[in-house]
Design a protein around this motif. Structure first.
Motif, PDB file in Angstrom:
ATOM      1  N   GLU A 122      -6.501   3.434   3.916  1.00 42.91           N
ATOM      2  CA  GLU A 122      -6.582   4.391   3.084  1.00 42.91           C
ATOM      3  C   GLU A 122      -6.928   5.868   3.696  1.00 42.91           C
ATOM      4  O   GLU A 122      -6.887   6.665   2.875  1.00 42.91           O
ATOM      5  CB  GLU A 122      -7.941   4.195   1.863  1.00 42.91           C
ATOM      6  N   ASN A 149       0.758   5.160  -0.145  1.00 45.93           N
ATOM      7  CA  ASN A 149      -0.481   6.481  -0.691  1.00 45.93           C
ATOM      8  C   ASN A 149       0.970   7.892  -0.023  1.00 45.93           C
ATOM      9  O   ASN A 149       1.085   8.747   0.816  1.00 45.93           O
ATOM     10  CB  ASN A 149      -1.743   7.319   0.295  1.00 45.93           C
ATOM     11  N   TYR A 175       0.885  -1.619   0.180  1.00 44.36           N
ATOM     12  CA  TYR A 175      -0.313  -0.317   0.028  1.00 44.36           C
ATOM     13  C   TYR A 175       0.724   1.321  -0.149  1.00 44.36           C
ATOM     14  O   TYR A 175       1.758   1.170   0.812  1.00 44.36           O
ATOM     15  CB  TYR A 175      -0.588  -0.289   1.257  1.00 44.36           C
TER      16      TYR A 175
END
Length: 185
Positions: A179, A116, A114
């Motif tokens: 998220e 971000n 992941y």
């Protein structure tokens, strides 16, 4: 007259023989488990914030640890936070080791990275397939100051086929946590 007796006996035998039922196998029944979507709620601490499913009960434990309990599923997501103090490599190795300790009982472990960069959140989600104690683990970090780990556990003996719908539901909640995670300065 003899003929009538023969016809009567044959008729009785046909009636008795026709009453015999052949067993018909029934198809295996499967329960269809559906869980409500749930609305997002926000958990805020001095170091981070994230959104979680309001259908869970959020409880703060000691030492920057939290439990999101799902009573209807008899499961929970256990989350813990640690400050990074020049030990990021050790924290990541420990998080991965915890995930791969389930390899003994797991059929497969799928690691999903992941990233971000806008939020400064990097990590991985581990989906454990099979009769392992935990079906999902994750870690996220900013690589400098913050490190957050989490694991899914059910309060029952692991039977992957039975808990698969609940495990998938909690895994989606973990994705929401990852998220929506934001670090605080």
């Amino acid at each position: 007259m003899k003929r009538r007796y023969v016809i009567a006996i044959i008729t009785i035998m046909c009636v008795i023989g026709a009453c015999k039922n052949e067993p018909i196998p029934k198809p295996k029944a499967e329960i269809r488990l559906e869980y409500p979507q749930g609305q997002p709620a926000t958990l805020e601490t001095e170091n981070f914030s994230f959104q979680y499913n309001q259908l869970s009960k959020a409880e703060a434990n000691k030492d920057q640890a939290f439990t999101l309990t799902y009573p209807d599923m008899k499961g929970a997501i256990f989350i813990s936070y640690k400050k990074v103090t020049n030990n990021i490599d050790k924290l990541i190795i420990d998080a991965k080791r915890l995930s791969y300790e389930h390899a003994v009982k797991a059929d497969n472990i799928v690691e999903q990275p992941y990233v971000n960069p806008e939020a400064g959140v990097y990590g991985a989600l581990f989906e454990v397939q099979g009769n392992a104690a935990s079906q999902s683990q994750f870690f996220v970090t900013d690589s400098v100051e913050h490190f957050l780990t989490g694991s899914v556990y059910f309060y029952t003996k692991p039977n992957y086929d039975s808990i698969l719908p609940a495990a998938a539901y909690l895994q989606n909640d973990i994705r929401r946590i990852m998220e929506t995670l934001r670090w605080k300065e």
